[in-house]
Design an enzyme around this catalytic site. Structure first.
Site, PDB file in Angstrom:
ATOM      1  N   GLU A   1      17.425  34.616  39.834  1.00  0.00           N
ATOM      2  CA  GLU A   1      18.466  34.310  40.821  1.00  0.00           C
ATOM      3  C   GLU A   1      19.281  35.549  41.096  1.00  0.00           C
ATOM      4  O   GLU A   1      19.372  36.435  40.245  1.00  0.00           O
ATOM      5  CB  GLU A   1      19.435  33.263  40.242  1.00  0.00           C
ATOM      6  CG  GLU A   1      18.853  31.916  40.081  1.00  0.00           C
ATOM      7  CD  GLU A   1      19.727  31.032  39.196  1.00  0.00           C
ATOM      8  OE1 GLU A   1      20.910  31.349  38.982  1.00  0.00           O
ATOM      9  OE2 GLU A   1      19.194  30.030  38.720  1.00  0.00           O
TER      10      GLU A   1
ATOM     11  N   LYS B   1      22.589  37.610  41.133  1.00  0.00           N
ATOM     12  CA  LYS B   1      23.821  37.552  40.339  1.00  0.00           C
ATOM     13  C   LYS B   1      24.977  37.831  41.294  1.00  0.00           C
ATOM     14  O   LYS B   1      25.209  38.966  41.701  1.00  0.00           O
ATOM     15  CB  LYS B   1      23.781  38.579  39.209  1.00  0.00           C
ATOM     16  CG  LYS B   1      24.991  38.477  38.295  1.00  0.00           C
ATOM     17  CD  LYS B   1      24.775  39.284  37.030  1.00  0.00           C
ATOM     18  CE  LYS B   1      25.917  39.090  36.059  1.00  0.00           C
ATOM     19  NZ  LYS B   1      27.200  39.516  36.579  1.00  0.00           N
TER      20      LYS B   1
ATOM     21  N   ASP C   1      28.499  38.480  42.781  1.00  0.00           N
ATOM     22  CA  ASP C   1      29.621  39.229  42.229  1.00  0.00           C
ATOM     23  C   ASP C   1      30.934  38.581  42.656  1.00  0.00           C
ATOM     24  O   ASP C   1      31.542  38.952  43.653  1.00  0.00           O
ATOM     25  CB  ASP C   1      29.558  40.677  42.727  1.00  0.00           C
ATOM     26  CG  ASP C   1      30.443  41.579  41.897  1.00  0.00           C
ATOM     27  OD1 ASP C   1      30.966  41.110  40.868  1.00  0.00           O
ATOM     28  OD2 ASP C   1      30.610  42.748  42.279  1.00  0.00           O
TER      29      ASP C   1
ATOM     30  N   TYR D   1      25.197  27.379  40.159  1.00  0.00           N
ATOM     31  CA  TYR D   1      23.954  27.816  39.514  1.00  0.00           C
ATOM     32  C   TYR D   1      23.652  27.115  38.194  1.00  0.00           C
ATOM     33  O   TYR D   1      22.728  27.495  37.482  1.00  0.00           O
ATOM     34  CB  TYR D   1      23.950  29.331  39.310  1.00  0.00           C
ATOM     35  CG  TYR D   1      25.143  29.853  38.543  1.00  0.00           C
ATOM     36  CD1 TYR D   1      25.343  29.508  37.219  1.00  0.00           C
ATOM     37  CD2 TYR D   1      26.066  30.683  39.156  1.00  0.00           C
ATOM     38  CE1 TYR D   1      26.438  29.969  36.516  1.00  0.00           C
ATOM     39  CE2 TYR D   1      27.168  31.156  38.460  1.00  0.00           C
ATOM     40  CZ  TYR D   1      27.351  30.788  37.142  1.00  0.00           C
ATOM     41  OH  TYR D   1      28.438  31.245  36.459  1.00  0.00           O
TER      42      TYR D   1
ATOM     43  N   LYS E   1      21.401  44.452  35.517  1.00  0.00           N
ATOM     44  CA  LYS E   1      22.472  45.067  36.305  1.00  0.00           C
ATOM     45  C   LYS E   1      21.906  46.216  37.118  1.00  0.00           C
ATOM     46  O   LYS E   1      21.216  47.077  36.573  1.00  0.00           O
ATOM     47  CB  LYS E   1      23.561  45.609  35.372  1.00  0.00           C
ATOM     48  CG  LYS E   1      24.335  44.537  34.624  1.00  0.00           C
ATOM     49  CD  LYS E   1      25.247  43.790  35.590  1.00  0.00           C
ATOM     50  CE  LYS E   1      26.289  42.963  34.883  1.00  0.00           C
ATOM     51  NZ  LYS E   1      27.346  43.711  34.295  1.00  0.00           N
TER      52      LYS E   1
ATOM     53  N   CYS F   1      49.468  63.739  15.192  1.00  0.00           N
ATOM     54  CA  CYS F   1      49.527  62.593  16.106  1.00  0.00           C
ATOM     55  C   CYS F   1      50.430  62.912  17.295  1.00  0.00           C
ATOM     56  O   CYS F   1      51.583  63.321  17.099  1.00  0.00           O
ATOM     57  CB  CYS F   1      50.055  61.357  15.362  1.00  0.00           C
ATOM     58  SG  CYS F   1      50.348  59.947  16.448  1.00  0.00           S
TER      59      CYS F   1
ATOM     60  N   CYS G   1      53.628  60.429  16.781  1.00  0.00           N
ATOM     61  CA  CYS G   1      54.568  60.420  15.653  1.00  0.00           C
ATOM     62  C   CYS G   1      54.477  61.691  14.809  1.00  0.00           C
ATOM     63  O   CYS G   1      55.156  61.794  13.787  1.00  0.00           O
ATOM     64  CB  CYS G   1      54.351  59.186  14.790  1.00  0.00           C
ATOM     65  SG  CYS G   1      52.837  59.263  13.816  1.00  0.00           S
TER      66      CYS G   1
ATOM     67  N   CYS H   1      45.435  58.586  13.160  1.00  0.00           N
ATOM     68  CA  CYS H   1      46.786  58.704  12.634  1.00  0.00           C
ATOM     69  C   CYS H   1      46.893  57.586  11.608  1.00  0.00           C
ATOM     70  O   CYS H   1      46.647  56.423  11.932  1.00  0.00           O
ATOM     71  CB  CYS H   1      47.788  58.482  13.766  1.00  0.00           C
ATOM     72  SG  CYS H   1      49.447  58.183  13.155  1.00  0.00           S
TER      73      CYS H   1
ATOM     74  N   CYS I   1      53.530  54.311  12.846  1.00  0.00           N
ATOM     75  CA  CYS I   1      53.374  55.034  14.118  1.00  0.00           C
ATOM     76  C   CYS I   1      53.685  54.098  15.285  1.00  0.00           C
ATOM     77  O   CYS I   1      53.046  53.054  15.437  1.00  0.00           O
ATOM     78  CB  CYS I   1      51.950  55.566  14.243  1.00  0.00           C
ATOM     79  SG  CYS I   1      51.597  56.265  15.864  1.00  0.00           S
TER      80      CYS I   1
END
Ligand code: IVH
Length: 668
Positions: free
Chosen positions: A113, A115, A117, A222, A310, A404, A407, A422, A427
């Site tokens: 089928e 697909k 969107d 579907y 896809k 970091c 921090c 970190c 933090c």
């Protein structure tokens, strides 16, 4: 005109308009001129105004919109709305085919089928009447968008047969409507929709259904949530059934006997895709026989009997301006590419995660480079590669920092990890991201508490940990930017509602290392309550199939921490539910019930239980409920009007019970 005459005239008009509407919107074959349809509709509107007692929810006049909601109610899906695994190339499709063959043998066929969107929707009909429509949400709980869906003219308000069923499909906006909508928006100086999918989703998320009504949305169905006692034995029969009772299904579907045929179909649509009047983002391939589908089963997220191919992602070239750093919930420092904005697959992209330093080295990315960008799975922006031959010499190397960025603590590279972390538990970036995670959809699912609001609340020190969310007041929220009385009241309601969530949502939301949404569910099901989980030893955790060493250690370490105990106490005091609320599956070994380890098929109409209730009860006793009868079936429960499944059970000499016997055994 007296009431009787009016009723009869109204019935005639409704029937005519329904027929014309069906021809036009479902079959795409108009049978009368538009002006004639409009004239009849006006006549019906006038009559219904004159005789308000004759109004009816399935009248074509009910599609005009007008219902204005305060917020969308949540709806629990009776059958979960799963998603699909992906295939990106021919090899993925052949691998899928091999996996199917291993379980189903060689005797099966596929249905391919388009697909679509758009946005997944679930529609519920009772005795042929459209009663409720919902979004997918997190797959278990969606939002009630019935009043908006009613305005979609290809969704029948009444079916041609008085059946009770739940159907799934995709709501979408045709390309032409999308272009017209954006053109009108442009003229009004409004922000445009990025693509038809966003426009469809945006339209169905409007609280005023007049807006959805004006948007010219459409739908393709579907699937059937539960084929029940319809006698349907395959997906393609299901789609034919949907056609027969008045739904709109996509007519480009094709039955394929082999994976080669599937690949031919897929390749055909790569070519023909631009000519379609609506967007598709791939092809869905499904095993046709429902019996084979149930043998193949599903994983937590998606069925094993289907896959989504896809289409290859669009790639574009742009300039990488800079690399920014962000600190995530678990302290991982992630470099992000800042790009000159470009349009890719329908939306403008200006940032793309670069994941970690190794990847930057591997792809040899420098600041100032020309880079190829695509959206992985058509959603997440990604730098594919660098166009090194276009360098000017002015490009700069990038190095990860040693501290970091938020921090200033030392960053560390844990053994076996590519990421820099970190490890300062205080933090602020980590805390903020943890809060965002807590309210997200698969966790506590608090609508209205997005990233922006959380960041504001955190910056203003109104929330420092997740328990503070439950202490927020109307006053505090009203003081935030862009928060009106209405949105504050909705938000407070959403916060209140989240207290009732089942344990797994809270557990996932707490962000315990290595505990994802699926593990959270497993733990919640197994232990039933937060207290029992907190008391569990590492060995007890390890005795659960899906729980490995790392996770068990992390769970144990979490509950040992004093701060965690305090936090849980605060949440408890705030009234947050700490118990698992879903069905508790029992393994066959644990159960001494007659259903333990048996494969049971339900067929026909049950009087005292819904099919779902019966299924849950049987599973709670260690049984396994399948959709169709095969040699593997141990027991068939036959209600009223049981059809082909009962016949098949008799043919295979499988034990058959009636509902009375079922209830008797369930109550033992
Ligand atoms: S079947 C259990 N068929 O794609 C399988 N899905 O991840 C349910 N979609 O958002 C999906 N067209 O709404 C199926 N012909 C089609 C589809 C389709 C679009 C969407 C679906 C979901 C996503 C699947």
């Amino acid at each position: 005109m007296d009431l009787m005459a009016a009723q009869s005239k109204i019935n005639d008009l409704r029937n005519l308009l329904n027929q014309y509407g069906y021809d036009y919107y479902v079959l795409d074959k108009p049978s009368v001129p538009d002006a004639e349809y409009d004239r009849l509709l006006r006549e019906l509107i006038e009559l219904e105004e004159q005789f308000p007692e004759l109004k009816s929810s399935d009248s074509p006049t009910q599609r005009i919109g007008g219902v204005i909601l305060e917020m969308f109610e949540k709806v629990e899906h009776r059958t979960p709305m799963l998603s699909l695994g992906n295939a990106f190339n021919e090899q993925d499709l052949r691998d899928f085919d091999r996996r199917i063959r291993q379980i189903a043998g060689d005797d099966f066929s596929y249905v391919c089928e388009l697909k679509i969107d758009g946005l997944a929707v679930s529609l519920r009909y009772e005795d042929g009447m459209f009663v409720q429509g919902a979004t997918r949400g997190d797959g278990t709980i969606g939002e009630d968008i019935t009043s908006n869906l009613r305005t979609i003219k290809s969704i029948p308000l009444r079916l041609k047969e008085n059946v009770t069923l739940e159907v799934r499909g995709e709501a979408f906006m045709p390309k032409r409507s999308f272009e017209a909508l954006n053109k009108a928006k442009e003229e009004r100086g409004e922000e445009l929709f990025a693509n038809p999918r966003n426009a469809a989703a945006g339209s169905l998320r409007q609280l005023d259904s007049k807006i959805a009504a004006s948007r010219n949305l459409d739908v393709f169905l579907y699937g059937i949530g539960n084929t029940g006692n319809t006698g349907i034995e395959s997906h393609s029969e299901g789609l034919d059934f949907l056609d027969k009772v008045g739904f709109k299904t996509n007519q480009e579907r094709r039955k394929c006997a082999t994976i080669d045929e599937v690949i031919e179909y897929v390749n055909g649509w790569v070519e023909k895709r631009p000519n379609l009047p609506y967007d598709i983002d791939g092809i869905v391939i499904k095993v046709d026989s429902l019996q084979q589908q149930s043998e193949l089963g599903t994983t937590a997220k998606s069925p094993r009997w289907a896959i989504a191919y896809k289409f290859p992602a669009e790639e574009v070239v742009t300039t990488l301006l800079d690399i920014e750093l962000s600190v995530g919930r678990t302290g991982v420092v992630t470099p992000t590419a800042i790009l000159v904005p470009v349009k890719v697959a329908g939306t403008t992209v200006q940032r793309a995660s670069l994941h970690n330093e190794d990847l930057i080295r591997e792809k040899d990315i420098k600041i100032g480079d020309q880079v190829v960008v695509k959206k992985a799975g058509d959603i997440i922006p990604e730098v594919v590669n660098v166009l090194a031959e276009q360098r000017t010499g002015k490009e700069k190397d990038f190095h990860m920092p040693t501290h970091c960025p938020e921090c200033e603590s030392d960053l560390v590279r844990l053994e076996g990890e590519v990421a820099l972390r970190c490890i300062n538990p205080k933090c602020p970036a980590q805390i903020r991201e943890g809060l965002i995670h807590f309210v997200s959809r698969n966790a506590m699912n608090i609508d209205g508490l997005g990233e922006k609001v959380i960041s504001q609340l955190f910056a203003e020190k109104l929330i420092e940990d997740v328990a503070d969310i439950y202490k927020l007041t109307q006053e505090q929220l009203l003081a935030l930017e862009r928060m009106g009385v209405k949105s504050v009241s909705n938000l407070l309601q959403a916060i209140e509602a989240s207290k009732a969530n089942s344990l797994e949502k809270l557990l996932f939301g707490l962000g315990i290392r290595h505990v994802g949404a699926k593990a959270a569910k497993t733990l919640a099901q197994h232990f039933g309550s937060m207290d029992r989980l907190a008391d569990a030893s590492k060995d007890e955790l390890l005795s659960i199939n899906e729980i490995g060493d790392k996770m068990a250690e992390s769970v144990e370490a979490f509950f040992e921490k004093e701060e965690a105990q305090e936090l849980l106490q605060e949440l408890k005091d705030a009234g947050v539910n700490m118990d698992y609320k879903g069905a508790k599956p029992v393994s066959a070994e644990e159960s001494d019930s007659i259903f333990a380890g048996k494969t049971v098929v339900l067929t026909g109409k049950l009087e005292q239980l819904s099919r779902n209730e019966a299924k849950e009860k049987i599973e709670a006793l260690g049984g396994n409920v399948a959709g169709s009868v095969s040699k593997k079936t141990d027991l068939v429960i036959a209600g009223e009007d049981a059809g082909s499944k009962l016949a098949k059970a008799q043919e295979l000499s499988i034990e058959v019970w009636d509902e009375e016997k079922l209830l008797e055994e369930l109550n033992k």
